[in-house]
Design a protein around this motif. Sequence first.
Motif, PDB file in Angstrom:
ATOM      1  N   VAL A 116     -11.951   1.706  -8.089  1.00  0.00           N
ATOM      2  CA  VAL A 116     -10.941   0.956  -7.348  1.00  0.00           C
ATOM      3  C   VAL A 116     -11.080   1.345  -5.882  1.00  0.00           C
ATOM      4  CG1 VAL A 116      -8.482   0.539  -6.979  1.00  0.00           C
ATOM      5  CG2 VAL A 116      -9.352   0.812  -9.299  1.00  0.00           C
ATOM      6  N   THR A 117     -11.258   0.343  -5.042  1.00  0.00           N
ATOM      7  CA  THR A 117     -11.353   0.548  -3.605  1.00  0.00           C
ATOM      8  C   THR A 117     -10.183  -0.177  -2.957  1.00  0.00           C
ATOM      9  OG1 THR A 117     -13.766   0.631  -3.746  1.00  0.00           O
ATOM     10  CG2 THR A 117     -12.800   0.270  -1.564  1.00  0.00           C
ATOM     11  N   ILE A 118      -9.447   0.540  -2.125  1.00  0.00           N
ATOM     12  CA  ILE A 118      -8.300  -0.032  -1.428  1.00  0.00           C
ATOM     13  C   ILE A 118      -8.576   0.063   0.068  1.00  0.00           C
ATOM     14  CG2 ILE A 118      -5.814   0.069  -1.061  1.00  0.00           C
ATOM     15  CD1 ILE A 118      -5.625   1.526  -3.787  1.00  0.00           C
ATOM     16  N   LEU A 119      -8.631  -1.087   0.725  1.00  0.00           N
ATOM     17  CA  LEU A 119      -8.859  -1.150   2.168  1.00  0.00           C
ATOM     18  C   LEU A 119      -7.563  -1.587   2.837  1.00  0.00           C
ATOM     19  CD1 LEU A 119     -12.328  -2.918   2.188  1.00  0.00           C
ATOM     20  CD2 LEU A 119     -11.860  -0.483   2.413  1.00  0.00           C
ATOM     21  N   LEU A 120      -7.093  -0.782   3.792  1.00  0.00           N
ATOM     22  CA  LEU A 120      -5.793  -1.030   4.424  1.00  0.00           C
ATOM     23  C   LEU A 120      -5.903  -0.945   5.940  1.00  0.00           C
ATOM     24  CD1 LEU A 120      -3.880   1.417   2.095  1.00  0.00           C
ATOM     25  CD2 LEU A 120      -3.764  -1.071   1.987  1.00  0.00           C
ATOM     26  N   ASP A 146      -5.955  15.822 -12.222  1.00  0.00           N
ATOM     27  CA  ASP A 146      -5.241  17.025 -12.684  1.00  0.00           C
ATOM     28  C   ASP A 146      -3.791  16.739 -13.088  1.00  0.00           C
ATOM     29  OD1 ASP A 146      -3.909  16.661 -10.274  1.00  0.00           O
ATOM     30  OD2 ASP A 146      -4.626  18.525  -9.367  1.00  0.00           O
ATOM     31  N   GLY A 147      -3.350  15.485 -12.958  1.00  0.00           N
ATOM     32  CA  GLY A 147      -2.006  15.094 -13.369  1.00  0.00           C
ATOM     33  C   GLY A 147      -0.985  15.055 -12.249  1.00  0.00           C
ATOM     34  N   SER A 148      -1.328  15.549 -11.067  1.00  0.00           N
ATOM     35  CA  SER A 148      -0.377  15.532  -9.945  1.00  0.00           C
ATOM     36  C   SER A 148      -0.317  14.143  -9.311  1.00  0.00           C
ATOM     37  CB  SER A 148      -0.788  16.564  -8.886  1.00  0.00           C
ATOM     38  OG  SER A 148      -2.029  16.218  -8.314  1.00  0.00           O
ATOM     39  N   TRP A 149       0.875  13.784  -8.840  1.00  0.00           N
ATOM     40  CA  TRP A 149       1.079  12.482  -8.207  1.00  0.00           C
ATOM     41  C   TRP A 149       0.994  12.611  -6.698  1.00  0.00           C
ATOM     42  CZ3 TRP A 149       1.530   7.678 -10.286  1.00  0.00           C
ATOM     43  CH2 TRP A 149       1.676   7.605 -11.685  1.00  0.00           C
ATOM     44  N   GLN A 150       0.387  11.631  -6.059  1.00  0.00           N
ATOM     45  CA  GLN A 150       0.289  11.552  -4.602  1.00  0.00           C
ATOM     46  C   GLN A 150       0.960  10.257  -4.166  1.00  0.00           C
ATOM     47  OE1 GLN A 150      -1.415  13.963  -2.565  1.00  0.00           O
ATOM     48  NE2 GLN A 150      -1.201  15.083  -4.476  1.00  0.00           N
ATOM     49  N   TYR A 151       1.589  10.292  -3.001  1.00  0.00           N
ATOM     50  CA  TYR A 151       2.289   9.125  -2.478  1.00  0.00           C
ATOM     51  C   TYR A 151       1.799   8.818  -1.071  1.00  0.00           C
ATOM     52  CZ  TYR A 151       5.373  10.253  -6.329  1.00  0.00           C
ATOM     53  OH  TYR A 151       5.863  10.522  -7.581  1.00  0.00           O
ATOM     54  N   ALA A 152       1.833   7.535  -0.717  1.00  0.00           N
ATOM     55  CA  ALA A 152       1.420   7.117   0.618  1.00  0.00           C
ATOM     56  C   ALA A 152       2.155   5.847   1.002  1.00  0.00           C
ATOM     57  CB  ALA A 152      -0.084   6.876   0.653  1.00  0.00           C
ATOM     58  N   VAL A 153       2.301   5.643   2.296  1.00  0.00           N
ATOM     59  CA  VAL A 153       2.874   4.402   2.816  1.00  0.00           C
ATOM     60  C   VAL A 153       1.710   3.570   3.316  1.00  0.00           C
ATOM     61  CG1 VAL A 153       4.387   3.384   4.532  1.00  0.00           C
ATOM     62  CG2 VAL A 153       5.002   5.545   3.462  1.00  0.00           C
ATOM     63  N   ALA A 154       1.605   2.357   2.805  1.00  0.00           N
ATOM     64  CA  ALA A 154       0.476   1.496   3.130  1.00  0.00           C
ATOM     65  C   ALA A 154       0.905   0.328   4.005  1.00  0.00           C
ATOM     66  CB  ALA A 154      -0.144   0.950   1.847  1.00  0.00           C
ATOM     67  N   GLY A 155      -0.038  -0.117   4.819  1.00  0.00           N
ATOM     68  CA  GLY A 155       0.125  -1.375   5.535  1.00  0.00           C
ATOM     69  C   GLY A 155      -0.471  -2.477   4.677  1.00  0.00           C
ATOM     70  N   THR A 156      -0.904  -3.536   5.300  1.00  0.00           N
ATOM     71  CA  THR A 156      -1.505  -4.633   4.544  1.00  0.00           C
ATOM     72  C   THR A 156      -2.988  -4.382   4.309  1.00  0.00           C
ATOM     73  OG1 THR A 156      -1.932  -5.842   6.584  1.00  0.00           O
ATOM     74  CG2 THR A 156       0.111  -6.341   5.432  1.00  0.00           C
ATOM     75  N   GLY A 157      -3.520  -5.047   3.303  1.00  0.00           N
ATOM     76  CA  GLY A 157      -4.931  -4.913   2.983  1.00  0.00           C
ATOM     77  C   GLY A 157      -5.220  -5.541   1.641  1.00  0.00           C
ATOM     78  N   PHE A 158      -6.228  -5.000   0.959  1.00  0.00           N
ATOM     79  CA  PHE A 158      -6.519  -5.487  -0.384  1.00  0.00           C
ATOM     80  C   PHE A 158      -7.102  -4.373  -1.230  1.00  0.00           C
ATOM     81  CE2 PHE A 158     -10.492  -6.284   1.825  1.00  0.00           C
ATOM     82  CZ  PHE A 158     -11.466  -5.959   0.901  1.00  0.00           C
ATOM     83  N   ALA A 159      -6.993  -4.551  -2.550  1.00  0.00           N
ATOM     84  CA  ALA A 159      -7.524  -3.598  -3.518  1.00  0.00           C
ATOM     85  C   ALA A 159      -8.495  -4.343  -4.424  1.00  0.00           C
ATOM     86  CB  ALA A 159      -6.398  -2.996  -4.344  1.00  0.00           C
ATOM     87  N   GLU A 160      -9.618  -3.694  -4.701  1.00  0.00           N
ATOM     88  CA  GLU A 160     -10.637  -4.294  -5.564  1.00  0.00           C
ATOM     89  C   GLU A 160     -10.949  -3.332  -6.710  1.00  0.00           C
ATOM     90  OE1 GLU A 160     -15.197  -5.941  -5.253  1.00  0.00           O
ATOM     91  OE2 GLU A 160     -14.621  -4.183  -4.103  1.00  0.00           O
ATOM     92  N   ALA A 161     -10.925  -3.860  -7.924  1.00  0.00           N
ATOM     93  CA  ALA A 161     -11.308  -3.091  -9.101  1.00  0.00           C
ATOM     94  C   ALA A 161     -12.601  -3.681  -9.635  1.00  0.00           C
ATOM     95  CB  ALA A 161     -10.231  -3.161 -10.170  1.00  0.00           C
TER      96      ALA A 161
END
Length: 138
Positions: A76-80, A56-71
């Motif tokens: 896209v899957t991000i495991l943290l 819908d165009g809205s931005w979301q923000y988050a604080v992440a620890g370590t992990g990995f992202a797979e495309a």
Amino acid sequence: MAAFHLRIVSSNRVFYDGRAQIVIVPELDGECAFMANHENMVVAVQPGEIRFQKEDGSWQYAVAGTGFAEAANNRVTILLDAVERPDEIDEVRAQAALERAQEELRQKRSIQEYRISQAALARAVSRIREKQKRMINL
């Protein structure tokens, strides 16, 4: 703009599972952005800010620890190890964690304990920075 399926998962919850137009994650040498039909790849995610634009165009923000992202396959899957929204951060607790990590780094310890303390310090700094940034933008 085309969308893709984004799933952000931490060790204790599914943070987000839905459609997104872009997601930007912190990595070893800067940031990595994923968009629809991105080339298949895996990147290491470092502690810091993750931001993504929903369909819908809205931005979301988050604080992440370590992990990995797979495309792969327009997903896209991000495991943290940890992820939280800025409004979920307890700034007093984050400041205490920062001080604790700094003290642990000052003590002579094994390489493994030193790396763990570095990771804790990076996460605490990210949490405090994100909380303060969001408070300024209110």
